[in-house]
Structures are given as structure tokens and as C-alpha cells.
Design a protein around this motif. Structure first.
Motif, PDB file in Angstrom:
ATOM      1  N   SER A  25      44.569  74.312  61.547  1.00 20.43           N
ATOM      2  CA  SER A  25      43.220  74.358  62.122  1.00 20.43           C
ATOM      3  C   SER A  25      42.320  73.343  61.436  1.00 20.43           C
ATOM      4  N   ARG A  26      41.361  72.833  62.205  1.00 19.76           N
ATOM      5  CA  ARG A  26      40.352  71.924  61.626  1.00 19.76           C
ATOM      6  C   ARG A  26      39.126  72.703  61.171  1.00 19.76           C
ATOM      7  N   SER A  27      39.221  74.010  61.198  1.00 19.71           N
ATOM      8  CA  SER A  27      38.067  74.840  60.849  1.00 19.71           C
ATOM      9  C   SER A  27      37.630  74.619  59.406  1.00 19.71           C
ATOM     10  N   SER A  28      36.344  74.788  59.173  1.00 15.88           N
ATOM     11  CA  SER A  28      35.865  74.759  57.790  1.00 15.88           C
ATOM     12  C   SER A  28      35.676  76.193  57.279  1.00 15.88           C
ATOM     13  N   HIS A  29      36.049  77.159  58.114  1.00 19.70           N
ATOM     14  CA  HIS A  29      35.829  78.560  57.765  1.00 19.70           C
ATOM     15  C   HIS A  29      37.188  79.272  57.680  1.00 19.70           C
ATOM     16  N   TRP A  30      37.553  79.686  56.477  1.00 24.06           N
ATOM     17  CA  TRP A  30      38.860  80.323  56.251  1.00 24.06           C
ATOM     18  C   TRP A  30      38.662  81.626  55.494  1.00 24.06           C
ATOM     19  N   ARG A  31      39.638  82.530  55.582  1.00 28.28           N
ATOM     20  CA  ARG A  31      39.625  83.702  54.701  1.00 28.28           C
ATOM     21  C   ARG A  31      41.025  83.935  54.144  1.00 28.28           C
ATOM     22  N   GLU A  32      41.093  84.764  53.116  1.00 31.64           N
ATOM     23  CA  GLU A  32      42.375  84.963  52.441  1.00 31.64           C
ATOM     24  C   GLU A  32      43.119  86.176  52.992  1.00 31.64           C
ATOM     25  N   VAL A  33      44.427  86.043  53.034  1.00 32.00           N
ATOM     26  CA  VAL A  33      45.282  87.192  53.342  1.00 32.00           C
ATOM     27  C   VAL A  33      45.772  87.710  51.990  1.00 32.00           C
ATOM     28  N   VAL A  34      45.473  88.969  51.697  1.00 31.17           N
ATOM     29  CA  VAL A  34      45.661  89.493  50.345  1.00 31.17           C
ATOM     30  C   VAL A  34      46.649  90.665  50.356  1.00 31.17           C
ATOM     31  N   ASN A  35      47.558  90.677  49.385  1.00 28.65           N
ATOM     32  CA  ASN A  35      48.451  91.826  49.226  1.00 28.65           C
ATOM     33  C   ASN A  35      47.609  93.013  48.732  1.00 28.65           C
ATOM     34  N   PRO A  36      47.517  94.100  49.507  1.00 27.96           N
ATOM     35  CA  PRO A  36      46.588  95.172  49.145  1.00 27.96           C
ATOM     36  C   PRO A  36      47.063  96.035  47.978  1.00 27.96           C
ATOM     37  N   THR A  38      48.425  94.534  45.201  1.00 20.96           N
ATOM     38  CA  THR A  38      48.348  93.727  43.972  1.00 20.96           C
ATOM     39  C   THR A  38      47.157  92.782  43.922  1.00 20.96           C
ATOM     40  N   GLN A  39      46.525  92.530  45.055  1.00 24.12           N
ATOM     41  CA  GLN A  39      45.425  91.544  45.219  1.00 24.12           C
ATOM     42  C   GLN A  39      45.925  90.099  45.119  1.00 24.12           C
ATOM     43  N   VAL A  40      47.237  89.886  45.125  1.00 24.83           N
ATOM     44  CA  VAL A  40      47.737  88.507  45.144  1.00 24.83           C
ATOM     45  C   VAL A  40      47.406  87.891  46.510  1.00 24.83           C
ATOM     46  N   VAL A  41      46.888  86.656  46.468  1.00 24.31           N
ATOM     47  CA  VAL A  41      46.561  85.963  47.722  1.00 24.31           C
ATOM     48  C   VAL A  41      47.854  85.386  48.302  1.00 24.31           C
ATOM     49  N   LEU A  42      48.165  85.790  49.540  1.00 27.22           N
ATOM     50  CA  LEU A  42      49.421  85.379  50.160  1.00 27.22           C
ATOM     51  C   LEU A  42      49.261  84.118  50.998  1.00 27.22           C
ATOM     52  N   ALA A  43      48.100  83.959  51.594  1.00 27.87           N
ATOM     53  CA  ALA A  43      47.896  82.815  52.491  1.00 27.87           C
ATOM     54  C   ALA A  43      46.410  82.714  52.813  1.00 27.87           C
ATOM     55  N   ARG A  44      46.049  81.625  53.488  1.00 34.36           N
ATOM     56  CA  ARG A  44      44.682  81.488  53.988  1.00 34.36           C
ATOM     57  C   ARG A  44      44.751  81.351  55.502  1.00 34.36           C
ATOM     58  N   VAL A  45      43.853  82.049  56.176  1.00 31.53           N
ATOM     59  CA  VAL A  45      43.879  82.054  57.642  1.00 31.53           C
ATOM     60  C   VAL A  45      42.564  81.462  58.155  1.00 31.53           C
ATOM     61  N   PRO A  46      42.663  80.579  59.152  1.00 33.01           N
ATOM     62  CA  PRO A  46      41.439  79.932  59.640  1.00 33.01           C
ATOM     63  C   PRO A  46      40.712  80.775  60.685  1.00 33.01           C
ATOM     64  N   MET A  47      39.409  80.561  60.780  1.00 37.08           N
ATOM     65  CA  MET A  47      38.635  81.064  61.915  1.00 37.08           C
ATOM     66  C   MET A  47      38.595  79.883  62.886  1.00 37.08           C
ATOM     67  N   ALA A  48      39.390  79.934  63.934  1.00 37.47           N
ATOM     68  CA  ALA A  48      39.584  78.753  64.789  1.00 37.47           C
ATOM     69  C   ALA A  48      38.264  78.284  65.390  1.00 37.47           C
ATOM     70  N   THR A  49      38.193  76.998  65.682  1.00 41.63           N
ATOM     71  CA  THR A  49      36.986  76.422  66.284  1.00 41.63           C
ATOM     72  C   THR A  49      36.995  76.681  67.797  1.00 41.63           C
ATOM     73  N   ALA A  50      35.841  76.466  68.406  1.00 40.76           N
ATOM     74  CA  ALA A  50      35.736  76.644  69.866  1.00 40.76           C
ATOM     75  C   ALA A  50      36.685  75.687  70.586  1.00 40.76           C
ATOM     76  N   GLU A  51      36.820  74.461  70.049  1.00 41.02           N
ATOM     77  CA  GLU A  51      37.708  73.476  70.689  1.00 41.02           C
ATOM     78  C   GLU A  51      39.162  73.948  70.619  1.00 41.02           C
ATOM     79  N   GLU A  52      39.521  74.593  69.517  1.00 37.79           N
ATOM     80  CA  GLU A  52      40.908  75.065  69.372  1.00 37.79           C
ATOM     81  C   GLU A  52      41.189  76.215  70.348  1.00 37.79           C
TER      82      GLU A  52
END
Ligand code: NAD
Length: 506
Positions: A25-36, A38-52
Motif C-alpha cells: 500500500s502507498r498509505s501513510s497510515h498503518w497499524r500494528e498486528v500484535v500477538n495478544p 506476548t505483545q510481540v508485533v507480528l506485522a504492520r497493516v495499511p489503511m488503504a487509500t481511496a485510490e487503492e
């Protein structure tokens, strides 16, 4: 690059799927996917843009032109392959699911398996997507129906079943000839994406299945998009009601499966040991994060004396990380979810319910950072208390009392939600009265979580559902197709002319 940016860059990003390609994604807005756990961050997921979102819908629209004409058998064979691939990857899928969602490995396999059953059903959907034909509705005239796909359909899914619920949606839509844009939960999209990869591996063509990630803005874009014909939503009542209204205003078909407060009614003639086991499993399994969790028990007559035994049963459950052997209760999905459940427990105490078992802040060796709440039980609960009026969505079982079955039925029907319910009894007459008079979508008779297999559709009543057709099962064929009614006459050159007919008759 500072340390924070470097750490973020090291974490994998979740891709969008647009026109057969997994793209960043070309988004500038992301959030983390977290193991609940352990709180280890597994990945980052984008908030897709309108164009996407537009690109995903456009890909679906292009692919629809050929997919809608792909023979039924060719579509079916993709889903036959797909079910085989899911089976072969069951262990990997369950591990991914447990890591990001928290439920136990055995329950994660159940999550995948209940979705797999829908894939198997999708492979046979040709048996249900059949029109009707009436011969000679007038002289030499036949009428028949075609059940044709709609076009681009969309699905919006919740965090609690990240395998099963996406599989309720896209296999049914695609097998009936539609193309699809899926918007998975941003809290746990990883197992969903692995299932999507396997779907492409099974042969789903480019553009037929697309995935965008995001939250409110992406969901609103889906509701508003002129080229999306139908939206299937599963999630909370608040968001589902919004989606239903917004998407319907934009002229779409919409089905929304929403929140719950599922009552288990226990009659004193029920098999006590089986009932206590069923209640503990259905209230505390998946840490209570099931839309069909039996979160509320109504103890009728002498069954009110079973509270001590129920508390003893709940205490036997092991709270730990979902990957630990013999774990019964894993963590809640997020710190915010844990805080919300803890605050509802506090409200229950303040409002005068009796806290029979307090599961707040359990000690879980090895998982000190996890979002755990252990089994919690309240008795003496009444309508008007927050723990009764709100969906807790945590491992909290609330107990109410009733004198008679009729009183219990009236209580269940007065609750705004109507997702699932169960009756525990050995009386056929009581069970029949219950199934007749209860206003709830899924009814279990000595079955605590009566989620229907895909020969039937998932249902729901009152605040738990908007739209008349359910996901998967027979109703999904009606939801994902447009009925076209053809009335046809073929002229035989030798037949006499019918002349001009200015009446409405055929
Ligand atoms: P949720 O409503 O918060 O989220 C569902 C989806 O809506 C997600 O994809 C999310 O990104 C999106 N969303 C969230 N906030 C939004 C907003 N303000 N505007 C537009 N979209 C938004 O639900 P959840 O917490 O993920 O899931 C738990 C809920 O789902 C519970 O209420 C549970 O009962 C319900 N549920 C119902 C069923 C059913 O079949 N009836 C099944 C599973 C879960």
C-alpha cells in the motif's frame, strides 16, 4: 533512520491484493498486528487509500465480464482444489491464527475447519443455483428463471473468526459467479491473507478476488462505491447498523450479522454434568470472544442451586497462551479489549451483582504481558445492569434466575439481541415450546453453540441481524444472485399468425 523507524521497517507489511498481485500500500497510515499473548508485533497493516479501494473494485469489475460466464464445473473445480489446500495447510493456518488472535491451537483449527466446510459447500453450489421452469404458462409459452451473479460484491469481517468468517463470504460469492473485494479485520489479517494466497493457488483468476485493508474510511468507501452491488458484513451492532444504512442508501444489497447476548436457559431436569460442561465451554472458550458465546445463563427453578458447581467447573480451566498444551482460555484480542472487560466487571460489582468468581489480572507464567482475563462469574444479575445490557465479549458468564420456563422465554425475548440461544432440558415438550416461542436466530437444544453447518444459513433476529438473507447455505445463493424471469414463445413458421393483441394476456 531512528531506532523506532528501523524496528518498524524490520516488521513484515501486510499486502493488498489487487488484480491478482499482492502489492504494498502507498498509505501513510498503518497499524500494528500484535500477538495478544506476548505483545510481540507480528506485522504492520495499511489503511488503504481511496485510490487503492477504487483499483480493487475496478479489477473486480473487469474480471466479472469473463468470470460470470465461466462454466459452473470450472468454478467448482477451483473450490475442490481450494478445500484440499486448506486441509494440507491446516497446522500452519491454525498457528498463524493463534499468534495474531490468541485462541488456542485446537480452537484455531476449529475456526479454519468451520470455514473449510463452507468452501466444500461452495464447490457444490451448482446444485443450488438452479432456476425454475414452468412449461406452457400460455399456449406455446414457457417461463423460466435465471439466477445470475450480481457483479462486484464486498465483505467486511470481524476479528474474532479471522478464518471462518472471510470463508463464509468470498467462496459463496465467487462460486455463484461474482467477483469480490474483501476487507478483513485490521486486528488480525494474517491468517485471512494466507487463506487468500491459497485461494489464488487453487486457481481463482486475476481480479476475481481482491483484498483491501483498513478501518472506518475503507468501510465507508465500500458502502458508497457505485460499482459494488452487495455488501456482507459481520461485526458489532453499532458498526453493522451504520454499514446497513449507508450501503442500502447507495442502492446495494446488504446483510449484516451483528452483536449478541446469548442466553442459555437451564431447566432443573437437564443432565447436570453435561450442562455445566457445556456452559463453561461456551462461556469461556475463545475467552468469550464468540458471537455465539453463551454469555448469559438463566437458571430456572432448582437449577439455581448449581452456581457453586459452575464456579468449581470454571476454576478448572487453564488460562495461558493459546500455543501452550491444555490451555482452555487464551488472551483477549487487545489491551483495550481487556480494559473494557475489566471495567464492565467493575460496573457489575458497583451495580450490585454478586461476583462469584473474579478473573481480573490472573497470573499467567511466561505471558506476563498478555491481555488475559480468567473466567469470571456473576450471579444476581438483572436487566438494567451494564453487564446485562451490553455485550461483554470476554470470559464473563452472568447468571439470572427465573421461576418458570415461560418467565425465562419472556426474559430472552425482551433482550434486544437475538443471535443464539440454548435450552438445557430432558423434556421434549419444554424443548418444543422453547423452539416455537423464542425469537432468536440460532436455537440449540442441549447444544450450547448451535452454529449451523452450511447446508443451512447462519441466521439472527432483532438487533443481531439486518437484512433478510444470511451468509453461506441456501440463502447465500439468493443473496449473491439476481433472479431474471424469462417468458418465451418460439414461432413455428407453419403456425397461424396470432394477430395484434392489445390485452395483457399472453
Ligand atoms: P467491529 O464492528 O468493531 O468490526 C467489524 C468490521 O468493521 C472490521 O472489519 C472493522 O475494521 C470495521 N469497523 C470498525 N469500526 C468501524 C467504523 N466505525 N466504521 C466502519 N467500519 C468499522 O467488530 P469486531 O470487534 O471486529 O468483532 C466483534 C463483534 O462482532 C461482536 O459484536 C460480535 O458479536 C460480532 N460478531 C457477530 C457475528 C454474527 O454472525 N452475528 C459473528 C462474529 C462476530
Amino acid at each position: 533512520m531512528n531506532d523506532v523507524n528501523r524496528a518498524a521497517a524490520a516488521v513484515a507489511t501486510v499486502k493488498l491484493l489487487i488484480d491478482g498481485e499482492f502489492v504494498e500500500s502507498r498509505s501513510s497510515h498503518w497499524r500494528e498486528v500484535v500477538n495478544p499473548a506476548t505483545q510481540v508485533v507480528l506485522a504492520r497493516v495499511p489503511m488503504a487509500t481511496a485510490e487503492e479501494v477504487d483499483a480493487a473494485v475496478a479489477a473486480g469489475k473487469r474480471a466479472f465480464a469473463s468470470w460470470r460466464k465461466t462454466p459452473i464445473g470450472a468454478r467448482a473445480r477451483i473450490f475442490l482444489k481450494y478445500q484440499q489446500l486448506i486441509r494440507e495447510h491446516m497446522g500452519e493456518l491454525a498457528a498463524l491464527l493463534t499468534a495474531e488472535q490468541g485462541k488456542t491451537l485446537a480452537d484455531a483449527e476449529g475456526d479454519v475447519f468451520r470455514g473449510l466446510e463452507v468452501v466444500e459447500h461452495a464447490a457444490a453450489i451448482g446444485n443450488l443455483q438452479l432456476g425454475e421452469l414452468a412449461n406452457n404458462v400460455a399456449g406455446g409459452v414457457d417461463t423460466y428463471t435465471l439466477l445470475q451473479p450480481l457483479g462486484v460484491c464486498a465483505g467486511i469481517t470481524p476479528f474474532n473468526f479471522p478464518a471462518m468468517i472471510p470463508l463464509w463470504m468470498f467462496p459463496m460469492a465467487i462460486a455463484t459467479g461474482n467477483t469480490f473485494v474483501l476487507k478483513p479485520s485490521e486486528q488480525d489479517p494474517l491468517v485471512t491473507m494466507r487463506l487468500v494466497e491459497l485461494a489464488l493457488q487453487a486457481g481463482i483468476p486475476r481480479g476475481v478476488l481482491n483484498v483491501v485493508h483498513g478501518g472506518e474510511d475503507v468501510v465507508n468507501a465500500i458502502c458508497d462505491h457505485a460499482d459494488i452491488k452487495a455488501v456482507s458484513f459481520v461485526g458489532s451492532t453499532r458498526v453493522g447498523t451504520h454499514v446497513y444504512q449507508r450501503a442500502a442508501l447507495a442502492g446495494k444489497r446488504v446483510q449484516c450479522m451483528m452483536g449478541a447476548k446469548n442466553h442459555a436457559v437451564v431447566l432443573p431436569d437437564a443432565n447436570k454434568e453435561q450442562t455445566l460442561n457445556a456452559l463453561a465451554g461456551a462461556a469461556f472458550g475463545a475467552a468469550g470472544q464468540r458471537c455465539m458465546a453463551a454469555s448469559t445463563a438463566v437458571l430456572v427453578g432448582a437449577a439455581r442451586e448449581w452456581i457453586g458447581d459452575l464456579v468449581a467447573k470454571a476454576k478448572t480451566l487453564k488460562v495461558s497462551g493459546g500455543t501452550e498444551p491444555a490451555t482452555d482460555v487464551g488472551p483477549l484480542i487487545s489491551c483495550a479489549a481487556r480494559e473494557r472487560v475489566e471495567s464492565l466487571i467493575a460496573a457489575g460489582v458497583e451495580q450490585g451483582a454478586t461476583l462469584e468468581l473474579d478473573g481480573r489480572r490472573p497470573v499467567v507464567p511466561g505471558y506476563e504481558q498478555g491481555n488475559f482475563v480468567a473466567p469470571t462469574i456473576f450471579s444476581g444479575v438483572k436487566p438494567g445492569m451494564r453487564i446485562y445490557d451490553e455485550e461483554i465479549f470476554g470470559p464473563v458468564l452472568i447468571l439470572l434466575a427465573a421461576e418458570t420456563l415461560d418467565e425465562a422465554i419472556a426474559l430472552v425475548n425482551a433482550n434486544p439481541n437475538g443471535n443464539g440461544t440454548a435450552l438445557f432440558t430432558q423434556s421434549g415438550a419444554a424443548a418444543r415450546r422453547f423452539q416455537e416461542d423464542i425469537d432468536v436466530g440460532q436455537v440449540g437444544i442441549n447444544v450450547p453453540i448451535p452454529v449451523p453447518v452450511p447446508l443451512f444459513s447462519f441466521s439472527g433476529s432483532r438487533a443481531s441481524k439486518l437484512g433478510d438473507l444470511g451468509p453461506y447455505g441456501k440463502q447465500a445463493v439468493t443473496f449473491y444472485t439476481q433472479t431474471k424471469t424469462v417468458t418465451a414463445r418460439w414461432f413455428d413458421d407453419a403456425a397461424p399468425s396470432l394477430g395484434v393483441n392489445t390485452t395483457i394476456s399472453l
